[in-house]
Design an enzyme around this catalytic site. Structure first.
Site, short mmCIF file in Angstrom:
data_model
loop_
_atom_site.label_atom_id
_atom_site.label_comp_id
_atom_site.label_asym_id
_atom_site.label_seq_id
_atom_site.Cartn_x
_atom_site.Cartn_y
_atom_site.Cartn_z
N ASP A 1 9.39 2.16 -6.59
CA ASP A 1 9.79 2.29 -5.18
C ASP A 1 11.31 2.29 -5.07
O ASP A 1 11.98 1.73 -5.93
CB ASP A 1 9.34 1.08 -4.36
CG ASP A 1 7.86 0.84 -4.43
OD1 ASP A 1 7.13 1.79 -4.70
OD2 ASP A 1 7.47 -0.32 -4.18
N1 URA Z 1 4.49 -2.03 -7.56
C1 URA Z 1 5.16 -1.82 -6.41
O1 URA Z 1 4.76 -2.28 -5.35
N2 URA Z 1 6.28 -1.10 -6.46
C2 URA Z 1 6.78 -0.58 -7.58
O2 URA Z 1 7.82 0.07 -7.56
C3 URA Z 1 6.07 -0.80 -8.77
C4 URA Z 1 4.92 -1.52 -8.73
#
Ligand code: URA
Length: 239
Positions: free
Chosen positions: A105
Site C-alpha cells: 500500500d
Molecule cells: N497488508 C496490508 O494491509 N498492506 C500492505 O501493504 C501489505 C499487507
C-alpha cells in the site's frame, strides 16, 4: 551478439527505441569495458557493455529489492509518487517491464521486490507457494489477546470475501506492537485482519519475504538480488 540483436537488446533495457540505440551505436557512445567502440558485430556480455562510460542496466531476469518509503505507490501511473521514481527511470520502459512482486500500500513501507521475470513473479505471489511475508505492525489500540489464535485458525473471513484466510502467525512484541507472518497477499490484508478484530493499523512495515530481509538497506534505496539472496527468498515456506 550481432549488431541488430545488440540494438534490440539495449532498446529492450529501456534505453530508447531501436532507432535511438542504433544512433548511439553509430555515434560510438556504446563501448566495451576496455573502451573500444562497439559496432556491427559485437559479441559481448551485458556486464562488458558501457554507454557513455556507464555500465549497462542489469540483464533480463533481474530481481531488485527496494526499501519502499511510505507515500509511494506500486504503479506506473498515479497522482501520487511512484516507486519507479526511486529506481532507474529506464525500469518501467524495459520490455518486459520490471514489475512489482505483489504490492505494498501507499502507506506501507519496507521490502518490495520487483522483477521482469513473469514466471518468477507469479510463483512468488501465488498463495500456493506459501511464501512467508513478515510485517511489523503498530496498532492504534491494545491487542485483545485472542488475535494469535484467530489468525492461526485458518477460518478468519475478511469483509466481502468468501474464502477464509490461510493461517497466519502473530507474535506480540508489546501492547500495541506485533509481528505477523502471512502467506497470501490479499488486498490490504494485514490492515483488514486487524480491522476484523476491531483494531486499526497505524503503521505497517514489511521486513521479510521468505528469509530475505532488508538487511540494512536504507529507506528509498534499492539493489539487485544476488544468488544468495535468491536462495533466501525461496528456501523457507509456510507461516
Ligand atoms: N497488508 C496490508 O494491509 N498492506 C500492505 O501493504 C501489505 C499487507
Amino acid at each position: 551478439v550481432k549488431h541488430v540483436k545488440l540494438v534490440k537488446y539495449i532498446a529492450n533495457l529501456g534505453y530508447g527505441s531501436r532507432r535511438d540505440v542504433a544512433s548511439l551505436l553509430a555515434a560510438g557512445r556504446i563501448t566495451g569495458r576496455d573502451g573500444h567502440v562497439l559496432g556491427e558485430t559485437a559479441d559481448v556480455a551485458n556486464d562488458e557493455i558501457l554507454i557513455d562510460g556507464e555500465p549497462l542496466d542489469p540483464p533480463p531476469g533481474v530481481v531488485v529489492m527496494l526499501h519502499k518509503p511510505v507515500g509511494y505507490v506500486c504503479s506506473t501511473k498515479d497522482a501520487d509518487r511512484l516507486v519507479y521514481e526511486l529506481l532507474s527511470a529506464r525500469f518501467p520502459l524495459r520490455s518486459p517491464i520490471i514489475a512489482p512482486v505483489g504490492r505494498l500500500d501507499r502507506d506501507t513501507s519496507g521490502l518490495l521486490l520487483l522483477t521482469d521475470d513473469g514466471q518468477l513473479n507469479h510463483r512468488l505471489t501465488s498463495p500456493r507457494t506459501h511464501l512467508r511475508k513478515v510485517y511489523d505492525v503498530q496498532l492504534a489500540d491494545d491487542l485483545r489477546g485472542d488475535e494469535a489464535a484467530v489468525f492461526a485458525s485458518g477460518t478468519l473471513l475478511l469483509d466481502g470475501e468468501t474464502t477464509p484466510l490461510q493461517p497466519a502467525m502473530l507474535e506480540q512484541l508489546d501492547s500495541r506492537h506485533a509481528r505477523i507472518a502471512v502467506t497470501e497477499g490479499r488486498y490490504h490484508q494485514v490492515r483488514r485482519m486487524f480491522a476484523a478484530l476491531g483494531n486499526r493499523v497505524d503503521a505497517l512495515q514489511r521486513f521479510a519475504i521468505g528469509d530475505l530481509t532488508l538487511d540494512g538497506l536504507p529507506v528509498g534505496e534499492w539493489r539487485v538480488l544476488n544468488e544468495s539472496d535468491r536462495e533466501k527468498l525461496l528456501s523457507s515456506r509456510g507461516a
